[in-house]
Design an enzyme around this catalytic site. Structure first.
Site, PDB file in Angstrom:
ATOM      1  CG  ASP A  72      -1.821   1.117   1.304  1.00  0.00           C
ATOM      2  OD1 ASP A  72      -2.456   1.377   0.276  1.00  0.00           O
ATOM      3  OD2 ASP A  72      -1.907   1.776   2.346  1.00  0.00           O
ATOM      4  CB  THR A 123      -2.098   5.377  -1.822  1.00  0.00           C
ATOM      5  OG1 THR A 123      -2.030   3.956  -1.742  1.00  0.00           O
ATOM      6  CG2 THR A 123      -3.281   5.842  -1.029  1.00  0.00           C
ATOM      7  CB  THR A 124       0.783   2.687  -5.534  1.00  0.00           C
ATOM      8  OG1 THR A 124       0.487   1.978  -4.354  1.00  0.00           O
ATOM      9  CG2 THR A 124       2.182   2.418  -5.962  1.00  0.00           C
ATOM     10  CG  ASP A 182      -6.465   0.255   0.107  1.00  0.00           C
ATOM     11  OD1 ASP A 182      -6.543   1.071   1.040  1.00  0.00           O
ATOM     12  OD2 ASP A 182      -5.436   0.052  -0.553  1.00  0.00           O
TER      13      ASP A 182
END
Lengths: 535, 527
Positions: free
Chosen positions: A69, A102-103, A400
């Site tokens: 994550d 988020t990546t 997530d």
């Protein structure tokens, strides 16, 4: 120069201890910043996509986190560089706002920075670059709106939601049982969702983990699980149709806030005091009993005496329950949190169909299940897994997935994943570039190139030839005018993302592009970095 | 332009190949460390603590060894963690799980060396683990319905577990102890109610299971040493001085006479309390907290046996055994449930006096008294017995049983090998590697016993090629033997946990391509 001259013409220094500060200015500053931002994004690049790798992070205390994550990786990294910290912020805000992607947002920002460096070298002013990026981000966001699909789901047909959550989960270590986890996530969101207002309060979903067992044992409990046990070992372990008194006052004689002293100077006083004390305990327990409670959940501890009295009156009790859990229990059971014994009334009791204590493993680990609650709007996802790191990672993955499901309930538009949306945007931005006169045109083209880097990273991580694959997909999208073509990461033989059921949320993607552009703009505008030297 | 410094001082970052190497090396080092303790002829380790006294532990238990290690390698910590979880969850197989995970990583390293992507290896491992689990499920035996057979299954499992421990000399004796103790639990996994008392002296053979309850306490002075048909009140209450719990209360006196009065009142209060307790019609009083001399004397006067300072677990267990409730207030004698037992007496084990409760109402709890030559032996015996008890209690719940002695590994390896042959693509290499890692366990067992492992494993393999073979390694004679005849069994739950956790851990470590270590927090006197 930070040098000025006083009225006598003697130089004096404006920045204090100037020698000891390191200072970068102009193009150098921008380049250094860009390099730092790119370095951070390079770390995350390999984590992107279903075949992305994990990172192992060791905290200052030696604890290990293994995660995929983006937000977690960046948060736990000891980043010291100021620009690096900006990237960390970027990922965090995507996490807060959307919860997923988020990546991707960091990779996109890194790619934008890389492109802007080339433009700067050509002598284009950073502000013009920033403006160009701003224009193109607007084009991309509008384009996403155009290609987005609305899809229908209802409380009974949750399949589309499950599919989208599976896309999110497939990049995590839990992809072994992504189907069941996705279902758990969607079901729990649906349980707490307010479909009319299109709102989901994720606080009502509690994610609890316990090591041992296997991932497949992860379950959704329509109720609350509390990591506590009954205060007295001989209290009943199972209560049906429980009426729960939720207390935030200790089973102890009151402690007035004002300072006071009770002076004992005669034997009589000593004895009355003792009687009084006993009466206190008795009253408290009796009051709970009188209103008809069959279970007491208390935020504080109780004295041995109170404990025994409770046990004696056949009133099971749980002590030291945390504030957040207490609130959840109150919501789930429809009870009220009672701060004083005097205010305890039958209406304020919560109701639950079944309360039971469950033991795990060979050690004395017990947990309290509160199920069949009056108000089923609070649920618990109970995760099992082989080791602590696995549980932690599963928790993050479930979070997530929950966020994705929530976003879909808020806004049911989706775009296609696997890089399809980025490629489509890139084509649209590229096409729009020619219409702009002026230097911005270059920046807009660069933006299109940067968008390509996300599918490129996906292809790279999946062991495909990045440039070859990307150009093939791009050509296919233009030729067939089909924006569903993406990178076939799982080697399934088709690159049509609609067939592969790879979806992402529209707002997630839009947010990624907007946030990444904003941060890059901010970094480009910095032309002077003053940092205190090490001491 | 290179970035000068992205991380804080001392924070390090390892990437790609180097990160992978670091984790492989760390994990394999840990696996090799505990490898020699595997199997009935496995060796023990001496652990010396760094704390005061440099106390020494001699053990064969994988979890205990790993728990005591100071490890800096992150991958190694993952392995230690799985071993710990295995210990908490099923109690046994703590060494096997680490060895298997280590072997899986060793094989993975070779595959990575030959340019196979970790993700491919992971998907191969997953397929293989799934296949292996199914192969085991096909061959399990379940004797739940047949009480006699089930009991003999339990005996076999206990003996197999104990045979790798210090208790192996008297494994039959201890297996019987453990099985008896677990059968008394009647399906509950709460091992708390089995009490283990260690007393140095005598030999391991002198250990025994007591149906009653033994409390490691002395009887108060002048109180009866033997009570028949005892009514026991189990309490958790202050028997020194009752604190006034009303906040802010204090005693203020203005003359010596008043002090005496207050003291008298205090004494009176205690006397009243004792009277109330006596009013329950008891002849034995067990308190969790201290009992001061004054109330003790009162109890002695009333001919009541008063036992002070029983530890909390002891109290809980005693309440469980005698069927009484743990009381803290004494105002309603009629409704307090008292505990009963036929006989309380003081007994001697070795040189220590203990209190023995026999003829108790509820038969759930029991006590195992361990005797042995030294504390190290006793500690290790306790750990071994604990392992056996854990496994047994788990087996009572999930009664599926497998054969032991490397048999399950061979069965799995065979199924996995077949799968490898059927699977197209690079994954088949990974699946093959999985089967090699499985075979490493019987190989290690044979190696540790000083046998010719290559020869034995090859023979075993050939045996397993036949349908429904029961062949495994017979370490005692050093040959391949029929495991069902030799009576070597293992619990399915343990094997399954070993397989799944080891695969999960290996997968986790394989997925990592970067290690970022934060600067360690400053600490004084760090080892």
């Amino acid at each position: 120069m930070a040098l000025a001259f006083d009225e006598y013409g003697r130089p004096f220094i404006i920045l204090r201890e100037q020698e000891s500060k390191s200072r970068l200015r102009g193009l150098d500053a921008q380049k250094a910043n860009i390099a730092a931002g790119v370095a951070v994004s390079r770390i995350l690049r390999t984590s992107l996509g279903p075949k992305g790798m994990d990172k192992m992070l060791q905290s200052p205390d030696g604890d290990i986190t293994i995660t995929n994550d983006g937000a977690t990786i960046l948060e736990q990294m000891d980043v010291d560089n100021q620009i690096g910290k900006l990237m960390v912020e970027l990922s965090r805000s995507q996490d807060y706002e959307i919860g997923d992607g988020t990546t991707g947002v960091v990779v996109l920002a890194g790619a934008l920075l890389q492109q802007s460096e080339k433009l700067l070298e050509r002598g284009i002013h950073p502000i013009r670059v920033a403006e160009g990026f701003e224009i193109s981000s607007r084009i991309a966001v509008d384009h996403l709106e155009k290609i987005a699909h609305k899809f229908d789901f209802s409380a009974t047909n949750i399949e589309p939601l499950v599919q989208t959550c599976m896309t999110t989960l497939s990049s995590k270590i839990v992809n072994r049982c992504k189907r069941s986890l996705a279902e758990i996530a969607v079901k729990s969101v649906m349980a707490v969702a307010d479909l009319e207002r299109k709102d989901v309060n994720l606080d009502l979903i509690k994610v609890e983990g316990k090591v041992g067992g296997k991932l497949e044992d992860t379950e959704l409990i329509y109720g609350i699980v509390v990591d506590k046990d009954m205060s007295h070992p001989q209290m009943p372990k199972q209560i049906e149709d429980a009426k729960i008194a939720i207390l935030t006052c200790p089973f102890e004689p009151p402690k007035p806030k004002t300072k006071h002293k009770v002076d004992i100077d005669t034997v009589e006083k000593f004895q009355t005091l003792r009687k009084q004390e006993q009466k206190y305990f008795d009253d408290m327990v009796q009051r709970c009993k009188d209103v008809g409670a069959t279970l007491v959940i208390c935020q504080w501890g109780f004295d041995d005496e109170a404990n025994h009295l409770l046990m004696h009156r056949n009133l099971p009790a749980v002590r030291w329950v945390g504030g957040v859990e207490l609130e959840l229990i109150a919501i789930a059971t429809g009870g009220r949190i009672v701060p004083r014994f005097q205010e305890l009334t039958p209406e304020k009791l919560g109701k639950a169909g079944l309360v039971r204590e469950k033991a795990f493993g060979t050690t004395k680990d017990r947990m309290l299940y509160i199920e069949h609650c009056a108000n089923s709007k609070a649920v618990t996802v109970f995760i099992r897994g082989g080791n602590k790191m696995m549980i932690e990672e599963t928790k993050r993955s479930i979070h997530d997935a929950l966020c994705v499901a929530r976003n879909l309930i808020r806004n049911n538009s989706i775009v296609y994943g696997g890089g399809a949306a980025e490629i489509s945007c890139s084509i649209a931005v590229e096409a729009a570039a020619d219409k702009y006169p002026g230097v911005e045109q270059y920046a807009i083209r660069a933006f299109a190139d940067a968008l390509d880097s996300v599918p490129m990273a996906l292809a790279e991580n999946s062991g495909l030839q990045p440039i070859e694959t990307l150009s093939a997909v791009k050509a296919q999208q233009i030729k067939e005018n089909n924006h569903c073509c993406g990178i076939d990461c799982n080697d399934t033989g088709t690159n049509n993302m609609r067939e592969q059921n790879v979806f992402e949320t529209l707002i997630g993607k839009q947010q990624q592009i907007l946030l990444a552009t904003q941060v890059v703009k901010m970094i480009l505008k910095i032309d002077d970095v003053i940092s205190p030297s090490d001491y | 332009m290179a970035v000068e410094k992205l991380f804080k001082d001392e924070a390090t970052e390892e990437k790609g190949e180097r990160a992978r190497m670091a984790s492989f090396v760390g994990a394999m080092a840990i696996a090799d460390l505990v490898k020699t303790t595997l199997g009935p002829k496995g060796m023990d380790k001496i652990l010396q603590s760094t704390g005061r006294g440099h106390s020494v532990t001699v053990t064969n238990d994988g979890a205990t060894i790993l728990k005591s290690l100071h490890i800096d390698n992150p991958a190694a910590k993952v392995l230690i963690d799985i071993s710990k979880v295995q210990d908490d969850e099923v109690g046994d197989g703590t060494t096997s799980v680490v060895v298997l995970a280590g072997e899986l990583l060793r094989e993975a390293e070779k595959l990575v060396g030959s340019k196979i992507h970790p993700m491919t290896i992971i998907s191969g491992y997953r397929m293989a683990a799934d296949c292996a689990r199914r192969a085991l499920l096909d061959r399990v035996k379940d004797n739940k319905d047949d009480a006699d057979k089930f009991r003999s299954d339990l005996m076999r499992i206990a003996m197999t577990t104990l045979s790798s421990k210090i208790l192996s000399q008297d494994k039959e004796h201890f297996a019987k102890l453990a099985v008896d103790a677990v059968m008394r639990l009647k399906g509950s996994t709460n091992l708390e109610s089995i009490q283990i008392i260690k007393k140095a002296g005598g030999s391991l053979k002198d250990s025994f299971l007591d149906e009653g309850f033994i409390l490691d306490k002395k009887i108060g002075l002048g109180q009866p040493k033997r009570i028949e048909n005892a009514n026991i009140l189990v309490a958790n209450t202050a028997m020194d001085t009752d604190k006034v719990k009303i906040y802010g209360a204090r005693v203020r006196v203005d003359s010596m006479a008043k002090v005496a009065q207050i003291e008298g009142a205090e004494k009176e209060k205690m006397r009243e309390k004792v009277q109330k307790i006596i009013g329950h019609g008891i002849n034995c009083f067990v308190n969790r907290q201290l009992i001061y001399n004054f109330p003790e004397e009162l109890f002695a006067d009333a001919g009541i046996l008063a036992i002070e300072h029983a530890d909390f677990d002891g109290i809980e267990r005693l309440a469980l055994v005698t069927g009484g409730e743990i009381a803290s207030t004494f105002d309603n004698p009629e409704s307090v449930k008292l505990g009963h037992c036929k006989l309380i007496e003081e007994i001697m084990i070795g040189e220590d006096k203990l209190i023995h409760f026999s003829g108790v109402e509820m038969g759930q709890a029991c006590t195992i008294v361990l005797r042995g030559a030294s504390f190290h032996v006793l500690d290790e015996a306790e750990r071994s017995l604990h392992d056996a008890l854990c496994v047994l209690s788990q087996t009572v719940n999930d009664s599926r049983v497998l054969l032991g002695g490397g048999w399950p590994e061979m069965v799995m390896a065979k199924a996995v090998d077949e799968l490898a042959r059927k699977t197209p693509g690079k994954k088949s290499h990974a699946i093959e590697a999985f089967s090699r890692a499985l075979i490493a366990i019987p190989t290690t067992i044979a190696d540790n016993a000083g046998l010719d492992s290559a020869e034995l494993v090859a023979q075993l393999r050939a045996e397993h090629h036949k349908e429904d073979s029961n062949a495994g390694i017979d370490v005692i004679t050093g040959s391949v033997g029929d495991m069902s005849e030799l009576g070597i069994s293992e619990a399915f739950k343990v094997k399954q946990a070993v397989l799944l956790s080891a695969t999960e851990a290996a997968e986790m470590i394989l997925r990592v391509d970067e290690i970022i270590t934060c600067a360690p927090r400053r600490r004084e006197d760090r080892m």
